[in-house]
Design a protein around this motif. Structure first.
Motif, PDB file in Angstrom:
ATOM      1  N   HIS A  83       4.207  10.633  -0.066  1.00  0.00           N
ATOM      2  CA  HIS A  83       3.772  10.813   1.321  1.00  0.00           C
ATOM      3  C   HIS A  83       3.924   9.510   2.102  1.00  0.00           C
ATOM      4  O   HIS A  83       4.395   9.506   3.234  1.00  0.00           O
ATOM      5  CB  HIS A  83       2.316  11.289   1.360  1.00  0.00           C
ATOM      6  CG  HIS A  83       1.792  11.468   2.745  1.00  0.00           C
ATOM      7  ND1 HIS A  83       1.069  10.508   3.385  1.00  0.00           N
ATOM      8  CD2 HIS A  83       1.908  12.501   3.617  1.00  0.00           C
ATOM      9  CE1 HIS A  83       0.749  10.926   4.597  1.00  0.00           C
ATOM     10  NE2 HIS A  83       1.247  12.139   4.762  1.00  0.00           N
ATOM     11  N   CYS A  84       3.524   8.406   1.483  1.00  0.00           N
ATOM     12  CA  CYS A  84       3.679   7.081   2.111  1.00  0.00           C
ATOM     13  C   CYS A  84       5.155   6.815   2.391  1.00  0.00           C
ATOM     14  O   CYS A  84       5.517   6.384   3.492  1.00  0.00           O
ATOM     15  CB  CYS A  84       3.141   5.986   1.199  1.00  0.00           C
ATOM     16  SG  CYS A  84       1.412   6.101   0.759  1.00  0.00           S
ATOM     17  N   GLU A  85       5.971   7.064   1.393  1.00  0.00           N
ATOM     18  CA  GLU A  85       7.409   6.849   1.518  1.00  0.00           C
ATOM     19  C   GLU A  85       7.991   7.668   2.662  1.00  0.00           C
ATOM     20  O   GLU A  85       8.750   7.158   3.490  1.00  0.00           O
ATOM     21  CB  GLU A  85       8.087   7.218   0.202  1.00  0.00           C
ATOM     22  CG  GLU A  85       9.584   7.066   0.210  1.00  0.00           C
ATOM     23  CD  GLU A  85      10.216   7.478  -1.106  1.00  0.00           C
ATOM     24  OE1 GLU A  85      11.443   7.333  -1.217  1.00  0.00           O
ATOM     25  OE2 GLU A  85       9.509   7.931  -2.027  1.00  0.00           O
ATOM     26  N   LYS A 117       6.444   8.938   5.291  1.00  0.00           N
ATOM     27  CA  LYS A 117       5.912   8.494   6.589  1.00  0.00           C
ATOM     28  C   LYS A 117       6.650   7.251   7.091  1.00  0.00           C
ATOM     29  O   LYS A 117       7.024   7.162   8.264  1.00  0.00           O
ATOM     30  CB  LYS A 117       4.413   8.219   6.461  1.00  0.00           C
ATOM     31  CG  LYS A 117       3.701   8.113   7.761  1.00  0.00           C
ATOM     32  CD  LYS A 117       2.198   8.102   7.545  1.00  0.00           C
ATOM     33  CE  LYS A 117       1.470   7.963   8.857  1.00  0.00           C
ATOM     34  NZ  LYS A 117       0.035   7.874   8.681  1.00  0.00           N
ATOM     35  N   ILE A 118       6.893   6.302   6.199  1.00  0.00           N
ATOM     36  CA  ILE A 118       7.618   5.087   6.562  1.00  0.00           C
ATOM     37  C   ILE A 118       9.065   5.416   6.897  1.00  0.00           C
ATOM     38  O   ILE A 118       9.610   4.946   7.903  1.00  0.00           O
ATOM     39  CB  ILE A 118       7.526   4.042   5.433  1.00  0.00           C
ATOM     40  CG1 ILE A 118       6.079   3.539   5.308  1.00  0.00           C
ATOM     41  CG2 ILE A 118       8.484   2.877   5.675  1.00  0.00           C
ATOM     42  CD1 ILE A 118       5.802   2.731   4.064  1.00  0.00           C
ATOM     43  N   LYS A 154       7.845  -0.859  -4.482  1.00  0.00           N
ATOM     44  CA  LYS A 154       7.145  -0.966  -3.199  1.00  0.00           C
ATOM     45  C   LYS A 154       7.929  -1.810  -2.198  1.00  0.00           C
ATOM     46  O   LYS A 154       7.375  -2.683  -1.531  1.00  0.00           O
ATOM     47  CB  LYS A 154       5.734  -1.510  -3.392  1.00  0.00           C
ATOM     48  CG  LYS A 154       4.873  -0.617  -4.251  1.00  0.00           C
ATOM     49  CD  LYS A 154       3.467  -1.140  -4.375  1.00  0.00           C
ATOM     50  CE  LYS A 154       2.661  -0.185  -5.229  1.00  0.00           C
ATOM     51  NZ  LYS A 154       1.253  -0.513  -5.231  1.00  0.00           N
ATOM     52  N   LYS A 206       0.804  -1.223   0.000  1.00  0.00           N
ATOM     53  CA  LYS A 206       0.000   0.000   0.000  1.00  0.00           C
ATOM     54  C   LYS A 206       0.837   1.274   0.000  1.00  0.00           C
ATOM     55  O   LYS A 206       0.306   2.356   0.217  1.00  0.00           O
ATOM     56  CB  LYS A 206      -0.968  -0.012   1.173  1.00  0.00           C
ATOM     57  CG  LYS A 206      -2.000  -1.117   1.017  1.00  0.00           C
ATOM     58  CD  LYS A 206      -3.072  -1.049   2.054  1.00  0.00           C
ATOM     59  CE  LYS A 206      -4.076  -2.150   1.787  1.00  0.00           C
ATOM     60  NZ  LYS A 206      -5.233  -2.069   2.643  1.00  0.00           N
ATOM     61  N   MET A 207       2.125   1.162  -0.278  1.00  0.00           N
ATOM     62  CA  MET A 207       2.987   2.337  -0.382  1.00  0.00           C
ATOM     63  C   MET A 207       2.892   2.830  -1.824  1.00  0.00           C
ATOM     64  O   MET A 207       3.483   2.258  -2.733  1.00  0.00           O
ATOM     65  CB  MET A 207       4.433   1.969  -0.019  1.00  0.00           C
ATOM     66  CG  MET A 207       5.384   3.131  -0.074  1.00  0.00           C
ATOM     67  SD  MET A 207       7.037   2.726   0.542  1.00  0.00           S
ATOM     68  CE  MET A 207       7.551   1.416  -0.559  1.00  0.00           C
ATOM     69  N   ASN A 208       2.095   3.900  -2.029  1.00  0.00           N
ATOM     70  CA  ASN A 208       1.777   4.330  -3.382  1.00  0.00           C
ATOM     71  C   ASN A 208       2.300   5.701  -3.775  1.00  0.00           C
ATOM     72  O   ASN A 208       2.220   6.066  -4.941  1.00  0.00           O
ATOM     73  CB  ASN A 208       0.255   4.318  -3.578  1.00  0.00           C
ATOM     74  CG  ASN A 208      -0.323   2.939  -3.424  1.00  0.00           C
ATOM     75  OD1 ASN A 208       0.209   1.986  -3.969  1.00  0.00           O
ATOM     76  ND2 ASN A 208      -1.395   2.826  -2.672  1.00  0.00           N
ATOM     77  N   CYS A 209       2.772   6.489  -2.810  1.00  0.00           N
ATOM     78  CA  CYS A 209       3.143   7.861  -3.145  1.00  0.00           C
ATOM     79  C   CYS A 209       4.293   8.347  -2.260  1.00  0.00           C
ATOM     80  O   CYS A 209       4.719   7.660  -1.344  1.00  0.00           O
ATOM     81  CB  CYS A 209       1.943   8.792  -2.985  1.00  0.00           C
ATOM     82  SG  CYS A 209       1.364   8.928  -1.282  1.00  0.00           S
ATOM     83  N   TYR A 221       1.156   1.077   7.906  1.00  0.00           N
ATOM     84  CA  TYR A 221       1.406   0.244   6.722  1.00  0.00           C
ATOM     85  C   TYR A 221       1.772  -1.181   7.123  1.00  0.00           C
ATOM     86  O   TYR A 221       2.516  -1.397   8.063  1.00  0.00           O
ATOM     87  CB  TYR A 221       2.543   0.834   5.880  1.00  0.00           C
ATOM     88  CG  TYR A 221       2.224   2.210   5.392  1.00  0.00           C
ATOM     89  CD1 TYR A 221       1.576   2.396   4.179  1.00  0.00           C
ATOM     90  CD2 TYR A 221       2.534   3.328   6.159  1.00  0.00           C
ATOM     91  CE1 TYR A 221       1.242   3.658   3.742  1.00  0.00           C
ATOM     92  CE2 TYR A 221       2.199   4.599   5.738  1.00  0.00           C
ATOM     93  CZ  TYR A 221       1.549   4.765   4.535  1.00  0.00           C
ATOM     94  OH  TYR A 221       1.219   6.027   4.116  1.00  0.00           O
TER      95      TYR A 221
END
Length: 64
Positions: A14-16, A18-19, A37, A9-12, A59
């Protein structure tokens, strides 16, 4: 020890971010490949600890 995980579910960016922030705050060196991903970490922490850190950030990931 180096380990690689799949984060479906790492799609953008922002996800990157945050992780990456969650892992950095835990003292874990990481390299994130958004296109594939994957997250590759270098740490002595257990897989359970790493997956919990990322789960707490929102995630789910699976060790490859």
């Amino acid at each position: 020890m180096e380990k690689t995980y799949k984060v479906e579910k790492m799609n953008c960016g922002h996800c990157e971010a945050k992780i990456s922030k969650a892992l950095t705050e835990a003292g874990v060196d990481s390299k994130i490949d958004l296109d594939n991903k994957t997250v590759t970490v270098t740490t002595d922490l257990s897989s359970e600890d790493i997956t919990k850190i990322v789960a707490d950030a929102g995630y789910d990931m699976v060790e490859q």
